[in-house]
Design an enzyme around this catalytic site. Structure first.
Site, PDB file in Angstrom:
ATOM      1  N   ASP A 168       0.806  -1.237   0.000  1.00 25.98           N
ATOM      2  CA  ASP A 168       0.000   0.000   0.000  1.00 25.98           C
ATOM      3  C   ASP A 168       0.836   1.283   0.000  1.00 25.98           C
ATOM      4  OD1 ASP A 168       0.898  -0.438   2.562  1.00 25.98           O
ATOM      5  OD2 ASP A 168      -1.007   0.008   3.552  1.00 25.98           O
ATOM      6  N   GLU A 253      14.660  -3.774   9.245  1.00 31.19           N
ATOM      7  CA  GLU A 253      15.529  -3.157   8.245  1.00 31.19           C
ATOM      8  C   GLU A 253      16.991  -3.325   8.661  1.00 31.19           C
ATOM      9  OE1 GLU A 253      12.946  -1.738   9.731  1.00 31.19           O
ATOM     10  OE2 GLU A 253      11.553  -1.028   8.190  1.00 31.19           O
TER      11      GLU A 253
END
Ligand SMILES: *[C@@H]1O[C@H](CO)[C@@H](O)[C@H](O)[C@H]1NC(C)=O
Ligand SMILES: *[C@@H]1O[C@H](CO)[C@@H](O)[C@H](O)[C@H]1NC(C)=O
Length: 306
Positions: A168, A253
């Site tokens: 998204d 990450e």
């Protein structure tokens, strides 16, 4: 018939003239074909997108897939968080003109992971510090990385860039142009994320010197998943590189980057990290009325894929 004979002779003569002209013409044409192949090489971008069933899934995937259809040499790896592949995602991929790989793996339930929605989850952890094991997308991205390793091993061209993409987010085509310049790991700003207008690496003399993040700034790489891409070859050189469920949210990450790069390796792209080409947008959870509670229920619509 003499008429036919004459015609054949003309035809033969005509063909001879054509062949002679072709031979003479083709010389300069051949001489011109020395454009070096190197200059036209465009590294493949492998986009890795975990996805899960929800009301806005098809809307989000439609928007993203139609952006990706404009990207040259792009390979989309879509991994469903489900026991089986759904026909919704399968048909959407088939109907796109994209080169794609469709995978699925169900997230293991642990007592900590009640919320499957990664976005809600990440943002809740801003206030709830105990919600470890929360991030989903871990198994899905790892399955994609394993697929990619197998694919690259069998492939003549082991080059490329790997980009972890939410279904998204909003991506400018420019971000894909940037990541083709990557030597090891490229980084760039991400708009509307971590409680900021823009989260970005700080650049001094063309090198990453720090980060402006305010959300968990003590992270080794305080950067959003949308803010970097990794040279695909590095996943062959580091077969152990993967995401982990054992890290706090916001550390995925850092988890993957620690295998492949140090801060010094980061290459600031998007004009030395002064431009925003990707936004961490999130689709609002739609609220649907319960037909059973309505005085005048609408016609059933279960037969329509939304
Ligand atoms: C990635 O790294 C490999 C090995 O260091 C290198 O050959 C390649 O050119 C790099 N870039 C891309 C886009 O793969
Ligand atoms: C980034 O900054 C360095 C050092 O100031 C400079 O040499 C380089 O041209 C800049 N790159 C871009 C794309 O602006």
């Amino acid at each position: 018939m003499p008429f036919v004979n004459i015609k054949k002779q003309y035809l033969a003569f005509g063909m001879l003239v054509f062949v002679v002209l072709f031979l003479f013409n083709s010389r300069p044409a051949i001489q011109c074909q020395f454009t070096p192949e190197v200059s036209t090489y465009v590294p493949t971008i492998y986009g890795i997108t975990p996805t899960y069933a929800r009301l806005a899934q098809k809307a989000d995937l439609t928007r993203l897939s139609q952006t990706l259809m404009l990207v040259k040499n792009f390979h989309w790896i879509v991994i469903e968080d489900s026991e089986t592949k759904t026909s919704l995602v399968e048909n959407l991929l088939k109907e796109s003109t994209l080169k794609y790989t469709h995978l699925n793996v169900k997230t293991h339930k642990s007592k900590h992971s009640t919320v499957m929605d990664v976005n809600i989850c990440v943002f809740k952890t801003e206030t709830i510090t105990t919600s470890w094991y929360c991030a989903s997308g871990v198994e899905q991205r790892n399955v994609a990385l394993n697929w990619l390793r197998g694919h690259l091993k069998d492939s003549d061209d082991k080059r490329g860039a790997v980009y972890f993409m939410d279904d998204d987010n909003t991506y400018s085509l420019k971000v894909f142009d940037e990541m083709r310049k990557i030597k090891k790991v490229g980084v760039w700003p991400v708009g509307i994320v971590g409680g900021m207008r823009v989260e970005m690496p700080l650049v001094t003399d063309g090198k990453v010197s720090g980060f402006n993040a305010v959300w968990k700034p003590f992270r080794p790489f305080p950067i959003d998943m949308a803010g970097f891409a990794i040279n695909a070859t590095l996943f062959l050189l580091h077969p152990e590189a993967k995401f982990s469920r054992k890290v706090q949210s916001g550390f995925q990450e850092s988890e993957i980057l620690k295998y492949v790069a140090t801060k010094d390796d980061l290459e600031p792209l998007a004009e030395n990290c002064t431009k925003v080409y990707v936004w961490h947008t999130r689709t609002q959870k739609p609220s649907i009325l319960n037909p059973k509670k309505l005085k005048h229920p609408p016609l059933p619509d279960d037969h329509i894929e939304v």
